[in-house]
Design a protein around this motif. Structure first.
Motif, PDB file in Angstrom:
ATOM      1  N   ASN A  62       0.805  -1.215   0.000  1.00  0.00           N
ATOM      2  CA  ASN A  62       0.000   0.000   0.000  1.00  0.00           C
ATOM      3  C   ASN A  62       0.840   1.268   0.000  1.00  0.00           C
ATOM      4  O   ASN A  62       0.447   2.289  -0.578  1.00  0.00           O
ATOM      5  CB  ASN A  62      -0.916   0.006   1.234  1.00  0.00           C
ATOM      6  CG  ASN A  62      -1.870   1.181   1.235  1.00  0.00           C
ATOM      7  OD1 ASN A  62      -2.385   1.577   0.201  1.00  0.00           O
ATOM      8  ND2 ASN A  62      -2.106   1.745   2.408  1.00  0.00           N
ATOM      9  N   THR A  63       2.022   1.227   0.629  1.00  0.00           N
ATOM     10  CA  THR A  63       2.821   2.443   0.805  1.00  0.00           C
ATOM     11  C   THR A  63       4.205   2.381   0.175  1.00  0.00           C
ATOM     12  O   THR A  63       4.821   3.420  -0.076  1.00  0.00           O
ATOM     13  CB  THR A  63       3.018   2.746   2.300  1.00  0.00           C
ATOM     14  OG1 THR A  63       3.825   1.709   2.899  1.00  0.00           O
ATOM     15  CG2 THR A  63       1.686   2.814   3.034  1.00  0.00           C
ATOM     16  N   LYS A  71       8.124   8.520   7.987  1.00  0.00           N
ATOM     17  CA  LYS A  71       6.991   8.263   8.870  1.00  0.00           C
ATOM     18  C   LYS A  71       6.554   6.807   8.795  1.00  0.00           C
ATOM     19  O   LYS A  71       6.353   6.151   9.829  1.00  0.00           O
ATOM     20  CB  LYS A  71       5.821   9.182   8.506  1.00  0.00           C
ATOM     21  CG  LYS A  71       4.634   9.064   9.439  1.00  0.00           C
ATOM     22  CD  LYS A  71       3.534  10.040   9.037  1.00  0.00           C
ATOM     23  CE  LYS A  71       2.318   9.901   9.953  1.00  0.00           C
ATOM     24  NZ  LYS A  71       1.232  10.837   9.564  1.00  0.00           N
ATOM     25  N   ILE A  72       6.411   6.288   7.581  1.00  0.00           N
ATOM     26  CA  ILE A  72       5.987   4.898   7.391  1.00  0.00           C
ATOM     27  C   ILE A  72       7.035   3.940   7.950  1.00  0.00           C
ATOM     28  O   ILE A  72       6.709   2.963   8.638  1.00  0.00           O
ATOM     29  CB  ILE A  72       5.749   4.597   5.892  1.00  0.00           C
ATOM     30  CG1 ILE A  72       4.580   5.427   5.365  1.00  0.00           C
ATOM     31  CG2 ILE A  72       5.462   3.109   5.679  1.00  0.00           C
ATOM     32  CD1 ILE A  72       3.255   5.125   5.994  1.00  0.00           C
ATOM     33  N   LYS A  73       8.300   4.219   7.673  1.00  0.00           N
ATOM     34  CA  LYS A  73       9.374   3.350   8.160  1.00  0.00           C
ATOM     35  C   LYS A  73       9.411   3.332   9.684  1.00  0.00           C
ATOM     36  O   LYS A  73       9.619   2.271  10.301  1.00  0.00           O
ATOM     37  CB  LYS A  73      10.715   3.823   7.600  1.00  0.00           C
ATOM     38  CG  LYS A  73      10.855   3.611   6.099  1.00  0.00           C
ATOM     39  CD  LYS A  73      12.155   4.185   5.565  1.00  0.00           C
ATOM     40  CE  LYS A  73      12.237   4.004   4.044  1.00  0.00           C
ATOM     41  NZ  LYS A  73      13.449   4.622   3.468  1.00  0.00           N
ATOM     42  N   THR A  74       9.206   4.493  10.305  1.00  0.00           N
ATOM     43  CA  THR A  74       9.179   4.568  11.772  1.00  0.00           C
ATOM     44  C   THR A  74       8.026   3.750  12.334  1.00  0.00           C
ATOM     45  O   THR A  74       8.178   3.026  13.329  1.00  0.00           O
ATOM     46  CB  THR A  74       9.049   6.036  12.226  1.00  0.00           C
ATOM     47  OG1 THR A  74      10.149   6.791  11.714  1.00  0.00           O
ATOM     48  CG2 THR A  74       9.044   6.133  13.745  1.00  0.00           C
ATOM     49  N   ASN A  93      -2.680   4.486  -5.660  1.00  0.00           N
ATOM     50  CA  ASN A  93      -3.978   3.967  -5.238  1.00  0.00           C
ATOM     51  C   ASN A  93      -4.808   3.405  -6.388  1.00  0.00           C
ATOM     52  O   ASN A  93      -5.910   2.919  -6.170  1.00  0.00           O
ATOM     53  CB  ASN A  93      -4.767   5.065  -4.514  1.00  0.00           C
ATOM     54  CG  ASN A  93      -4.040   5.558  -3.277  1.00  0.00           C
ATOM     55  OD1 ASN A  93      -3.376   4.786  -2.582  1.00  0.00           O
ATOM     56  ND2 ASN A  93      -4.152   6.847  -2.981  1.00  0.00           N
ATOM     57  N   ASN A  94      -4.265   3.515  -7.624  1.00  0.00           N
ATOM     58  CA  ASN A  94      -4.918   2.954  -8.811  1.00  0.00           C
ATOM     59  C   ASN A  94      -6.352   3.463  -8.982  1.00  0.00           C
ATOM     60  O   ASN A  94      -7.246   2.722  -9.357  1.00  0.00           O
ATOM     61  CB  ASN A  94      -4.912   1.417  -8.738  1.00  0.00           C
ATOM     62  CG  ASN A  94      -5.118   0.793 -10.107  1.00  0.00           C
ATOM     63  OD1 ASN A  94      -4.729   1.351 -11.121  1.00  0.00           O
ATOM     64  ND2 ASN A  94      -5.739  -0.364 -10.136  1.00  0.00           N
ATOM     65  N   LYS A  95      -6.557   4.740  -8.694  1.00  0.00           N
ATOM     66  CA  LYS A  95      -7.897   5.317  -8.789  1.00  0.00           C
ATOM     67  C   LYS A  95      -8.190   5.803 -10.214  1.00  0.00           C
ATOM     68  O   LYS A  95      -7.284   6.202 -10.940  1.00  0.00           O
ATOM     69  CB  LYS A  95      -8.040   6.491  -7.813  1.00  0.00           C
ATOM     70  CG  LYS A  95      -8.120   6.062  -6.342  1.00  0.00           C
ATOM     71  CD  LYS A  95      -8.443   7.228  -5.450  1.00  0.00           C
ATOM     72  CE  LYS A  95      -8.580   6.796  -4.000  1.00  0.00           C
ATOM     73  NZ  LYS A  95      -9.717   5.902  -3.784  1.00  0.00           N
ATOM     74  N   THR A  96      -9.448   5.764 -10.569  1.00  0.00           N
ATOM     75  CA  THR A  96      -9.884   6.279 -11.867  1.00  0.00           C
ATOM     76  C   THR A  96     -10.044   7.798 -11.769  1.00  0.00           C
ATOM     77  O   THR A  96     -10.077   8.366 -10.676  1.00  0.00           O
ATOM     78  CB  THR A  96     -11.227   5.664 -12.278  1.00  0.00           C
ATOM     79  OG1 THR A  96     -12.236   6.061 -11.326  1.00  0.00           O
ATOM     80  CG2 THR A  96     -11.148   4.137 -12.293  1.00  0.00           C
ATOM     81  N   TYR A  97     -10.172   8.449 -12.925  1.00  0.00           N
ATOM     82  CA  TYR A  97     -10.353   9.898 -12.923  1.00  0.00           C
ATOM     83  C   TYR A  97     -11.628  10.281 -12.164  1.00  0.00           C
ATOM     84  O   TYR A  97     -11.648  11.287 -11.439  1.00  0.00           O
ATOM     85  CB  TYR A  97     -10.425  10.429 -14.352  1.00  0.00           C
ATOM     86  CG  TYR A  97      -9.166  10.207 -15.165  1.00  0.00           C
ATOM     87  CD1 TYR A  97      -7.943  10.045 -14.534  1.00  0.00           C
ATOM     88  CD2 TYR A  97      -9.200  10.154 -16.557  1.00  0.00           C
ATOM     89  CE1 TYR A  97      -6.779   9.849 -15.272  1.00  0.00           C
ATOM     90  CE2 TYR A  97      -8.047   9.961 -17.302  1.00  0.00           C
ATOM     91  CZ  TYR A  97      -6.835   9.792 -16.647  1.00  0.00           C
ATOM     92  OH  TYR A  97      -5.678   9.592 -17.375  1.00  0.00           O
ATOM     93  N   LEU A 122       6.546   5.947  -5.373  1.00  0.00           N
ATOM     94  CA  LEU A 122       6.187   7.365  -5.409  1.00  0.00           C
ATOM     95  C   LEU A 122       5.925   7.904  -4.006  1.00  0.00           C
ATOM     96  O   LEU A 122       5.295   7.238  -3.180  1.00  0.00           O
ATOM     97  CB  LEU A 122       4.951   7.588  -6.289  1.00  0.00           C
ATOM     98  CG  LEU A 122       5.243   7.980  -7.739  1.00  0.00           C
ATOM     99  CD1 LEU A 122       5.968   6.840  -8.449  1.00  0.00           C
ATOM    100  CD2 LEU A 122       3.953   8.304  -8.471  1.00  0.00           C
ATOM    101  N   SER A 123       6.401   9.114  -3.760  1.00  0.00           N
ATOM    102  CA  SER A 123       6.156   9.794  -2.483  1.00  0.00           C
ATOM    103  C   SER A 123       5.679  11.193  -2.770  1.00  0.00           C
ATOM    104  O   SER A 123       6.248  11.905  -3.592  1.00  0.00           O
ATOM    105  CB  SER A 123       7.437   9.838  -1.639  1.00  0.00           C
ATOM    106  OG  SER A 123       7.215  10.626  -0.477  1.00  0.00           O
TER     107      SER A 123
END
Length: 262
Positions: free
Chosen positions: A107-108, A114-117, A213-217, A259-260
């Motif tokens: 997901n990330t 922050k995520i690594k912590t 997030n693989n979101k559509t337009y 991507l970040s």
């Protein structure tokens, strides 16, 4: 039926499997108390275990209905990995914890400090939780602890292997898709910080939503209170900036990076 199954999100398959498993676990913990309680040393677990299993079963239903709500997924996995460990099923607890770490990575991409912590703190917290398995024997505690960190190393080795193979594939693809030479991309497998690129904040958000997030337009427009036409217009600007012919080409090229948006 086959068409409907194809439309399911990957997490929904996990929700179906978890629902079936937890339904069985709930039945066993309620109607087979004698056999079930033989694996625990604390009397009130006979009440706690069925309650946790039922709550987790309900969470699986919500997980199926809202597959993009990762809080529900993490809540269900956290509950089960903790209580499985504390009630003598530490091997199941280790597996569920490792599964949660894998889902967080998917997901990330572990992008950002922050995520690594958070992940490091999760490992520390789960190590403390494993101390609860000491009552079942010190050998079981040490085995569970060893398995937890072995799985962590195994997962990390898979990530590194994947990145290594991806490096050999992407350069040729990138050249074929005519990415603009003016745009400097990081090395394959590294974090791509969108703040380093000369596109608007809204375009960065749209690109992140599409890629991560693989979101559509339409979904992006609804989530951020934008018109679909504006999202499409911004995406056209993104494609022009990177020099890609279409969104699929851009997705293929950027898939080599984490991507970040930070």
């Amino acid at each position: 039926m086959k068409r409907n199954l194809k439309k399911l999100e990957p997490i929904q398959y996990l929700a179906i499997g978890g629902f079936v498993f937890l339904l069985i676990a709930s039945y066993c913990s309620i109607f087979m108390q004698e056999e079930w309680s033989g694996n625990t040393l604390v009397p009130y677990y006979q009440i706690v275990i069925p309650a946790v299993n039922i709550i987790s079963t309900i969470l699986c239903v919500f997980m199926f209905l809202f597959p993009k709500n990762f809080i529900i997924i993490y809540s269900a996995l956290s509950l089960e990995c903790i209580f499985s460990t504390l009630t003598g099923y530490e091997s199941l607890g280790v597996y569920l914890f490792s599964l949660m770490i894998i889902i967080i990575y998917l997901n990330t991409g572990f992008a950002g400090k922050k995520i690594k912590t958070i992940v490091v703190l999760m490992y520390i917290a789960f190590t403390i939780t494993l101390l609860g398995s000491f009552v079942y024997g010190k050998e079981r505690f040490w085995m569970a602890l060893g398995c937890t960190y072995f799985f962590a190393c195994a997962f990390y080795s898979i990530i590194l292997t994947y990145k290594k193979k991806l490096k050999a594939l992407i350069p040729a693809i990138q050249q074929e898709l005519f990415i603009s030479k003016e745009v400097k991309l990081p090395k394959s497998g590294e974090v791509m910080h969108l703040k380093d690129y000369d596109i608007s904040d809204r375009q960065k958000m749209i690109l992140y939503e599409v890629m991560t997030n693989n979101k559509t337009y339409g979904e992006i427009a609804l989530k951020h209170n934008l018109s679909t036409s504006l999202v499409k217009k911004d995406m056209t600007g993104i494609l022009q900036y990177f020099g890609c012919k279409n969104a699929n080409s851009l997705k293929l090229v950027l898939s080599q990076f984490v991507l970040s948006i930070e």
